[in-house]
Write an enzyme that holds these catalytic residues in place. Structure first.
Site, PDB file in Angstrom:
ATOM      1  N   GLY A  72     -14.773  -3.266  32.246  1.00 30.43           N
ATOM      2  CA  GLY A  72     -14.042  -4.520  32.466  1.00 30.43           C
ATOM      3  C   GLY A  72     -13.475  -5.030  31.147  1.00 30.43           C
TER       4      GLY A  72
ATOM      5  N   GLY B  80     -10.641  -7.805  30.850  1.00 27.86           N
ATOM      6  CA  GLY B  80     -10.840  -9.132  31.435  1.00 27.86           C
ATOM      7  C   GLY B  80     -10.999 -10.221  30.389  1.00 27.86           C
ATOM      8  CD  GLN B  81     -12.427 -16.325  30.365  1.00 21.52           C
ATOM      9  OE1 GLN B  81     -13.219 -16.211  31.292  1.00 21.52           O
ATOM     10  NE2 GLN B  81     -12.173 -17.479  29.778  1.00 21.52           N
TER      11      GLN B  81
ATOM     12  CG  ASP C  22     -10.321  -2.981  32.997  1.00 23.99           C
ATOM     13  OD1 ASP C  22     -10.777  -3.966  32.385  1.00 23.99           O
ATOM     14  OD2 ASP C  22      -9.907  -3.036  34.188  1.00 23.99           O
TER      15      ASP C  22
ATOM     16  CE1 TYR D   2     -18.828 -14.814  39.552  1.00 19.35           C
ATOM     17  CE2 TYR D   2     -19.849 -16.974  39.380  1.00 19.35           C
ATOM     18  CZ  TYR D   2     -19.316 -15.849  38.789  1.00 19.35           C
ATOM     19  OH  TYR D   2     -19.285 -15.771  37.403  1.00 19.35           O
TER      20      TYR D   2
ATOM     21  CE  LYS E  12     -21.906 -13.333  38.039  1.00 19.48           C
ATOM     22  NZ  LYS E  12     -21.651 -12.068  37.312  1.00 19.48           N
TER      23      LYS E  12
ATOM     24  CB  ILE F 199     -16.191 -18.381  29.056  1.00 24.84           C
ATOM     25  CG1 ILE F 199     -17.683 -18.102  29.205  1.00 24.84           C
ATOM     26  CG2 ILE F 199     -15.702 -17.910  27.688  1.00 24.84           C
ATOM     27  CD1 ILE F 199     -18.039 -16.647  29.118  1.00 24.84           C
TER      28      ILE F 199
HETATM   29  N1  SER Z   1     -16.455 -19.194  35.317  1.00 16.84           N
HETATM   30  C1  SER Z   1     -17.044 -18.788  36.558  1.00 16.84           C
HETATM   31  C2  SER Z   1     -16.296 -19.319  37.711  1.00 16.84           C
HETATM   32  O1  SER Z   1     -15.776 -20.400  37.600  1.00 16.84           O
HETATM   33  C3  SER Z   1     -18.469 -19.255  36.663  1.00 16.84           C
HETATM   34  O2  SER Z   1     -19.290 -18.385  35.985  1.00 16.84           O
HETATM   35  O3  SER Z   1     -16.268 -18.717  38.732  1.00 16.84           O
END
Ligand code: SER
Length: 316
Positions: A8, A11-12, A34, A142, A146, A172
């Site tokens: 990845g 990615g960001q 990637d 999501y 996790k 982030i």
């Molecule tokens: N930055 C992520 C989101 O907003 C959360 O970990 O989905």
């Protein structure tokens, strides 16, 4: 860590973690991978790179063998709001790709870092000073991936001795690659709008507090944790880490201090608001501080100074 594979990489997080690790460990020791391939710019030119679709375990194993990897960074992700649109995709990347990485890590004896998130918590979790060990009943796919990831990673450590480590990242904020499909993305997009002189429509209501972190601290955290003495780690998957908590009004005020004619209006996104309302306001990161020395450098003011300075240069 001597030979690192980043899955990845475009990615960001990956697009900044790759050069960061190449600086520390040597450019030939960090492989950028990637599913979007070929990679561009420094990711392709600054060191080795290869194509990996993280849902294909064989591709991960082939790269680990070929490059003699001893640490894998599994950064493949579908962020929270996007995953709500395609829950199966969220599961396949969040859990399927992680299982592939865990099996490869077990077979080839590599360490494995996989980010968890504030999204691993839910509405029943204490909102303020969210403890390290607490209720985790997320209501998003999501978050479900996790929590599953945290549990299965601890299982692989306890059962097979795989060196799995992880942090629960806040939102982030960064200035190289935009995030996409996340609930915390507004806190990045607002800076781009301000520097471009555009009005910003905020998808979350005033008063929606969430933990956030500037990318340099997020990068330091990975290296500190992965280099930490394992005998000091009472936790592994995953550590709360925090550096700042703010709501839309607070970031708007910080930007207006520097760009007084910047205008923000509210235009609520129901999905993102519902998700944000189920996440903590601020996490307690004492365990990370005590077990591996976590100590962030940036707060809202210093981050805002730097974001505006860097984006003015980048967008000119
Ligand atoms: N930055 C992520 C989101 O907003 C959360 O970990 O989905």
């Amino acid at each position: 860590m001597k030979k690192i594979l980043i899955i990845g990489a475009s990615g960001q997080i990956g697009s900044e973690l790759t050069p960061f690790l190449r600086n520390i460990y040597g450019s030939n020791h960090v492989v950028a991978a990637d599913c979007f391939f070929p990679l561009k710019g420094e990711l392709a030119e600054g060191g080795p790179s290869c194509k990996i679709d993280a849902t294909n375990a064989q591709e991960i194993a082939d790269a680990v063998k070929k490059y003699d990897i001893d640490a894998v960074f599994n950064l493949a992700a579908i962020l929270s709001a996007k995953a709500e649109e395609s829950p199966m995709l969220g599961w396949n990347i969040g859990v399927g790709a992680l299982l592939n990485c865990l099996e490869v890590a077990r077979e080839f004896n590599t360490a494995l870092f996989t980010p968890s998130s504030i999204g691993a918590f839910g509405p029943e979790t204490p909102r303020m000073n969210t403890p390290q060990d607490t209720i985790q009943r997320p209501k998003t796919i999501y978050g479900v991936t996790k929590v599953t990831g945290e549990l299965i990673s601890d299982y692989y450590f306890q059962r097979f001795g795989v060196d799995t480590r992880s942090v629960r990242y806040p939102g982030i904020i960064s200035n190289v690659t935009l995030p996409g499909g996340g609930t915390t993305d507004y806190a990045v997009e607002i800076y781009y709008a301000a520097v471009k002189g555009e009005k910003f429509y905020c998808p979350l209501q005033a008063g929606t507090l969430m933990d956030m972190m500037y990318m340099p601290d997020a990068l330091d955290a990975v290296v500190q944790l992965m280099e930490a003495d394992p005998s000091k780690l009472k936790h592994r998957n995953s550590f709360n880490i925090a550096s700042m908590s703010f709501d839309p009004e607070m970031i708007y005020t910080a930007i207006r201090k520097r760009i007084p004619d910047f205008v923000m209006e509210y235009k609520q996104d129901e999905v993102r608001q519902r998700i944000a309302d189920s996440w903590p306001d601020s996490m307690d990161d004492t365990c990370a501080r005590e077990e591996w020395g976590w100590n962030p450098n940036y707060n809202l003011e210093t981050m805002t100074d730097d974001m505006i300075k860097v984006l003015r240069e980048k967008l000119k």
